[in-house]
Write a protein that holds these residues in place. Structure first.
Motif, PDB file in Angstrom:
ATOM      1  N   ASP A 112       0.832  -1.210   0.000  1.00 55.91           N
ATOM      2  CA  ASP A 112       0.000   0.000   0.000  1.00 55.91           C
ATOM      3  C   ASP A 112       0.865   1.258   0.000  1.00 55.91           C
ATOM      4  OD1 ASP A 112      -2.310  -1.455  -0.066  1.00 55.91           O
ATOM      5  OD2 ASP A 112      -2.800  -1.203   2.054  1.00 55.91           O
ATOM      6  N   LEU A 113       1.997   1.213   0.711  1.00 53.21           N
ATOM      7  CA  LEU A 113       2.916   2.346   0.685  1.00 53.21           C
ATOM      8  C   LEU A 113       3.444   2.557  -0.727  1.00 53.21           C
ATOM      9  CD1 LEU A 113       4.399   4.490   2.385  1.00 53.21           C
ATOM     10  CD2 LEU A 113       6.235   2.829   2.712  1.00 53.21           C
ATOM     11  N   ASP A 114       3.715   1.470  -1.419  1.00 57.36           N
ATOM     12  CA  ASP A 114       4.176   1.561  -2.801  1.00 57.36           C
ATOM     13  C   ASP A 114       3.095   2.184  -3.693  1.00 57.36           C
ATOM     14  OD1 ASP A 114       6.375   0.666  -4.720  1.00 57.36           O
ATOM     15  OD2 ASP A 114       4.601  -0.221  -5.643  1.00 57.36           O
ATOM     16  N   ARG A 115       1.834   1.837  -3.487  1.00 55.58           N
ATOM     17  CA  ARG A 115       0.727   2.441  -4.247  1.00 55.58           C
ATOM     18  C   ARG A 115       0.690   3.949  -4.041  1.00 55.58           C
ATOM     19  NH1 ARG A 115      -4.860   0.098  -2.653  1.00 55.58           N
ATOM     20  NH2 ARG A 115      -5.536   1.660  -4.203  1.00 55.58           N
ATOM     21  N   ILE A 116       0.891   4.381  -2.799  1.00 56.18           N
ATOM     22  CA  ILE A 116       0.871   5.811  -2.493  1.00 56.18           C
ATOM     23  C   ILE A 116       2.030   6.526  -3.177  1.00 56.18           C
ATOM     24  CG2 ILE A 116       1.203   7.482  -0.618  1.00 56.18           C
ATOM     25  CD1 ILE A 116      -0.368   5.483   1.179  1.00 56.18           C
ATOM     26  N   ALA A 117       3.231   5.943  -3.078  1.00 53.12           N
ATOM     27  CA  ALA A 117       4.401   6.561  -3.716  1.00 53.12           C
ATOM     28  C   ALA A 117       4.242   6.605  -5.229  1.00 53.12           C
ATOM     29  CB  ALA A 117       5.669   5.802  -3.322  1.00 53.12           C
ATOM     30  N   ALA A 118       3.677   5.528  -5.806  1.00 53.71           N
ATOM     31  CA  ALA A 118       3.466   5.502  -7.259  1.00 53.71           C
ATOM     32  C   ALA A 118       2.482   6.581  -7.687  1.00 53.71           C
ATOM     33  CB  ALA A 118       2.958   4.126  -7.687  1.00 53.71           C
ATOM     34  N   SER A 119       1.417   6.756  -6.927  1.00 57.40           N
ATOM     35  CA  SER A 119       0.432   7.787  -7.242  1.00 57.40           C
ATOM     36  C   SER A 119       1.039   9.178  -7.119  1.00 57.40           C
ATOM     37  CB  SER A 119      -0.773   7.658  -6.300  1.00 57.40           C
ATOM     38  OG  SER A 119      -1.704   8.683  -6.521  1.00 57.40           O
ATOM     39  N   MET A 120       1.865   9.361  -6.102  1.00 55.72           N
ATOM     40  CA  MET A 120       2.542  10.640  -5.913  1.00 55.72           C
ATOM     41  C   MET A 120       3.472  10.929  -7.090  1.00 55.72           C
ATOM     42  SD  MET A 120       4.379  11.732  -2.367  1.00 55.72           S
ATOM     43  CE  MET A 120       4.320  13.442  -1.831  1.00 55.72           C
ATOM     44  N   GLY A 121       4.196   9.895  -7.525  1.00 58.89           N
ATOM     45  CA  GLY A 121       5.091  10.067  -8.664  1.00 58.89           C
ATOM     46  C   GLY A 121       4.332  10.433  -9.932  1.00 58.89           C
ATOM     47  N   ARG A 122       3.206   9.763 -10.191  1.00 62.32           N
ATOM     48  CA  ARG A 122       2.397  10.098 -11.367  1.00 62.32           C
ATOM     49  C   ARG A 122       1.904  11.531 -11.298  1.00 62.32           C
ATOM     50  NH1 ARG A 122       0.361   4.926 -10.513  1.00 62.32           N
ATOM     51  NH2 ARG A 122      -1.468   5.755  -9.434  1.00 62.32           N
ATOM     52  N   ALA A 123       1.432  11.950 -10.116  1.00 62.45           N
ATOM     53  CA  ALA A 123       0.925  13.316  -9.966  1.00 62.45           C
ATOM     54  C   ALA A 123       2.026  14.335 -10.234  1.00 62.45           C
ATOM     55  CB  ALA A 123       0.335  13.512  -8.574  1.00 62.45           C
ATOM     56  N   CYS A 124       3.236  14.053  -9.775  1.00 59.93           N
ATOM     57  CA  CYS A 124       4.361  14.967 -10.006  1.00 59.93           C
ATOM     58  C   CYS A 124       4.703  15.046 -11.491  1.00 59.93           C
ATOM     59  CB  CYS A 124       5.578  14.515  -9.213  1.00 59.93           C
ATOM     60  SG  CYS A 124       5.494  14.840  -7.444  1.00 59.93           S
ATOM     61  N   ARG A 125       4.740  13.894 -12.147  1.00 61.52           N
ATOM     62  CA  ARG A 125       5.087  13.891 -13.569  1.00 61.52           C
ATOM     63  C   ARG A 125       4.015  14.593 -14.392  1.00 61.52           C
ATOM     64  NH1 ARG A 125       6.951   8.888 -11.834  1.00 61.52           N
ATOM     65  NH2 ARG A 125       5.035   7.798 -12.462  1.00 61.52           N
ATOM     66  N   GLU A 126       2.749  14.365 -14.070  1.00 65.18           N
ATOM     67  CA  GLU A 126       1.671  15.041 -14.792  1.00 65.18           C
ATOM     68  C   GLU A 126       1.716  16.551 -14.574  1.00 65.18           C
ATOM     69  OE1 GLU A 126      -1.780  13.110 -13.285  1.00 65.18           O
ATOM     70  OE2 GLU A 126      -1.446  11.259 -14.433  1.00 65.18           O
ATOM     71  N   ALA A 127       2.111  16.959 -13.369  1.00 67.12           N
ATOM     72  CA  ALA A 127       2.184  18.385 -13.053  1.00 67.12           C
ATOM     73  C   ALA A 127       3.469  19.018 -13.557  1.00 67.12           C
ATOM     74  CB  ALA A 127       2.070  18.592 -11.538  1.00 67.12           C
ATOM     75  N   GLY A 128       4.489  18.207 -13.842  1.00 68.69           N
ATOM     76  CA  GLY A 128       5.772  18.760 -14.258  1.00 68.69           C
ATOM     77  C   GLY A 128       6.541  19.407 -13.128  1.00 68.69           C
ATOM     78  N   VAL A 129       6.300  18.949 -11.907  1.00 67.32           N
ATOM     79  CA  VAL A 129       6.965  19.515 -10.729  1.00 67.32           C
ATOM     80  C   VAL A 129       7.512  18.359  -9.890  1.00 67.32           C
ATOM     81  CG1 VAL A 129       6.749  20.980  -8.695  1.00 67.32           C
ATOM     82  CG2 VAL A 129       5.348  21.451 -10.721  1.00 67.32           C
ATOM     83  N   PRO A 130       8.836  18.295  -9.655  1.00 69.74           N
ATOM     84  CA  PRO A 130       9.413  17.143  -8.951  1.00 69.74           C
ATOM     85  C   PRO A 130       9.386  17.292  -7.437  1.00 69.74           C
ATOM     86  CG  PRO A 130      11.156  18.606  -9.637  1.00 69.74           C
ATOM     87  CD  PRO A 130       9.872  19.211 -10.150  1.00 69.74           C
ATOM     88  N   VAL A 131       9.462  16.152  -6.747  1.00 70.96           N
ATOM     89  CA  VAL A 131       9.814  16.134  -5.322  1.00 70.96           C
ATOM     90  C   VAL A 131      11.334  16.194  -5.250  1.00 70.96           C
ATOM     91  CG1 VAL A 131       9.877  14.745  -3.226  1.00 70.96           C
ATOM     92  CG2 VAL A 131       7.765  14.893  -4.552  1.00 70.96           C
ATOM     93  N   ALA A 132      11.848  17.260  -4.652  1.00 71.08           N
ATOM     94  CA  ALA A 132      13.289  17.501  -4.678  1.00 71.08           C
ATOM     95  C   ALA A 132      14.018  16.862  -3.507  1.00 71.08           C
ATOM     96  CB  ALA A 132      13.571  19.006  -4.687  1.00 71.08           C
ATOM     97  N   THR A 133      13.330  16.697  -2.382  1.00 74.00           N
ATOM     98  CA  THR A 133      13.957  16.097  -1.210  1.00 74.00           C
ATOM     99  C   THR A 133      12.853  15.644  -0.270  1.00 74.00           C
ATOM    100  OG1 THR A 133      15.658  16.420   0.501  1.00 74.00           O
ATOM    101  CG2 THR A 133      14.149  18.257   0.110  1.00 74.00           C
ATOM    102  N   GLY A 134      13.204  14.812   0.695  1.00 69.57           N
ATOM    103  CA  GLY A 134      12.180  14.291   1.582  1.00 69.57           C
ATOM    104  C   GLY A 134      12.760  13.685   2.842  1.00 69.57           C
ATOM    105  N   ASP A 135      11.866  13.104   3.645  1.00 66.33           N
ATOM    106  CA  ASP A 135      12.269  12.484   4.905  1.00 66.33           C
ATOM    107  C   ASP A 135      11.269  11.382   5.223  1.00 66.33           C
ATOM    108  OD1 ASP A 135      13.924  12.233   7.188  1.00 66.33           O
ATOM    109  OD2 ASP A 135      12.422  13.284   8.387  1.00 66.33           O
ATOM    110  N   THR A 136      11.731  10.353   5.921  1.00 67.81           N
ATOM    111  CA  THR A 136      10.891   9.225   6.300  1.00 67.81           C
ATOM    112  C   THR A 136      11.081   8.924   7.779  1.00 67.81           C
ATOM    113  OG1 THR A 136      11.154   8.261   4.100  1.00 67.81           O
ATOM    114  CG2 THR A 136      10.319   6.814   5.830  1.00 67.81           C
TER     115      THR A 136
END
Length: 343
Positions: A112-136
């Motif tokens: 399920d975490l992978d589903r969330i990350a995949a959806s986030m990645g698709r949203a970023c690519r569609e928007a043309g705006v990357p996630v530049a850094t993060g924390d877990t």
């Protein structure tokens, strides 16, 4: 070229995934970097360097604690991207990059975490705006609720763009980009297992491209706001109070999907108070309204845009509405929490 086998995501998150060691490195590599990789994130530093270009910097941050994490029309991953991009867009900013911090509860399924990350990645690519850094971070079982995501955004406001409540004036037109209430009713129906005869889907969407075209067409837009928690009523009351002016709305002009209106009537809710995640309110000079409506209607996110009212000098701080039967009512702030954990 050797193809890497897909990672094993059959297990659950445990405390070692937040401990800073090998397990955490594998989680970041197998889930987050796999879906969010881009040149900024690939710098691999705690602080990513971004070329801001010219203009003023806009910064925003937002925490996402929605329940359920997956809902008709979206999930917490895409919502985290859309919500932060829209906050930047409401300042007239061109988004440059996002950051993302994940707080994950021990025992949460890796799939399920992978589903969330995949959806986030698709949203970023569609928007043309990357996630530049993060924390877990991982918290003990029972001390979280699956996944929380905090996103921040950095953007640039073009020279000459000045959007905010300080620019509200009597007589200005109030525009709405489309039907209200979709997100809140979609969440409520999923959370409570309600059936309305047709599926109601969240309107979660990124609005920055539509806003960029609006600003290009009318650089003098006075105000942009996204009516999220508290809905349209909270947004307009907030603006009226901040500017010391009134608002007059026309109920017949406010778009609401029939299925959302029916659900609200059945549940005793006012669509004006229900949250949205892909709509905006625009206040502009009256002679600019048709130009902006035309621009919005050229985008899927603004296809049903409408002029719903105007700014008044009378009754400062109040929002009033001419009802469908010709009466008058005060559109007040939502009292209390209509639906918690909505975004």
């Amino acid at each position: 070229m050797t193809t890497q086998p897909p990672p094993d995501l059959s297990g659950n998150v445990d405390m070692s995934h937040g401990g800073g060691g090998r397990a955490m490195a594998r989680l970041i590599h197998d889930v987050f970097r796999r879906h969010l990789a881009n040149p900024l994130l690939d710098q691999g530093h705690d602080a990513t360097r971004i070329d801001a270009g010219s203009g003023r910097i806009a910064v925003t941050t937002d925490a996402h604690v929605i329940s359920p994490l997956f809902f008709p029309g979206g999930d917490i991953g895409a919502l985290a991207v859309h919500g932060t991009l829209n906050d930047l867009a409401m300042a007239g900013a061109r988004p440059l990059a996002l950051t993302a911090a994940f707080i994950i509860e021990e025992g949460y399924p890796l799939a399920d975490l992978d589903r969330i990350a995949a959806s986030m990645g698709r949203a970023c690519r569609e928007a043309g705006v990357p996630v530049a850094t993060g924390d877990t971070k991982v918290v003990e079982r029972g001390k979280g609720d699956g996944v929380f995501i905090t996103t921040s955004g950095v953007g640039v406001v073009p020279e000459g763009v000045d959007i905010g409540p300080h620019r509200l004036r009597p007589g200005q037109a109030v525009l709405l980009s489309g039907p209200i209430g979709d997100h809140g009713i979609a969440i409520l129906s999923k959370r409570q297992g309600l059936e309305f005869g047709t599926e109601i889907r969240s309107d979660s969407a990124a609005l920055h491209r539509m806003v960029a075209d609006m600003v290009a067409a009318v650089p003098g837009i006075a105000v942009l706001r996204d009516p999220t928690r508290g809905g349209l009523s909270a947004t307009l009351n907030e603006l009226a109070e901040a500017a010391g002016l009134g608002m007059q709305l026309e109920e017949r002009a406010i778009p609401v999907r029939p299925e959302v209106a029916a659900a609200c009537e059945m549940l005793g809710l006012d669509p004006l108070n229900v949250a949205n995640e892909g709509k905006l309110v625009c206040v502009c000079e009256p002679d600019e309204a048709e130009t902006l409506l035309a621009v919005m209607r050229d985008h899927a996110e603004g296809r049903d845009a409408a002029r719903i009212g105007h700014v008044t000098v009378g009754q400062p701080g109040f929002v009033r509405m001419t009802t469908a039967i010709g009466g008058q009512r005060v559109v007040d702030w939502l009292s209390g929490e209509q639906l918690p954990r909505i975004c």
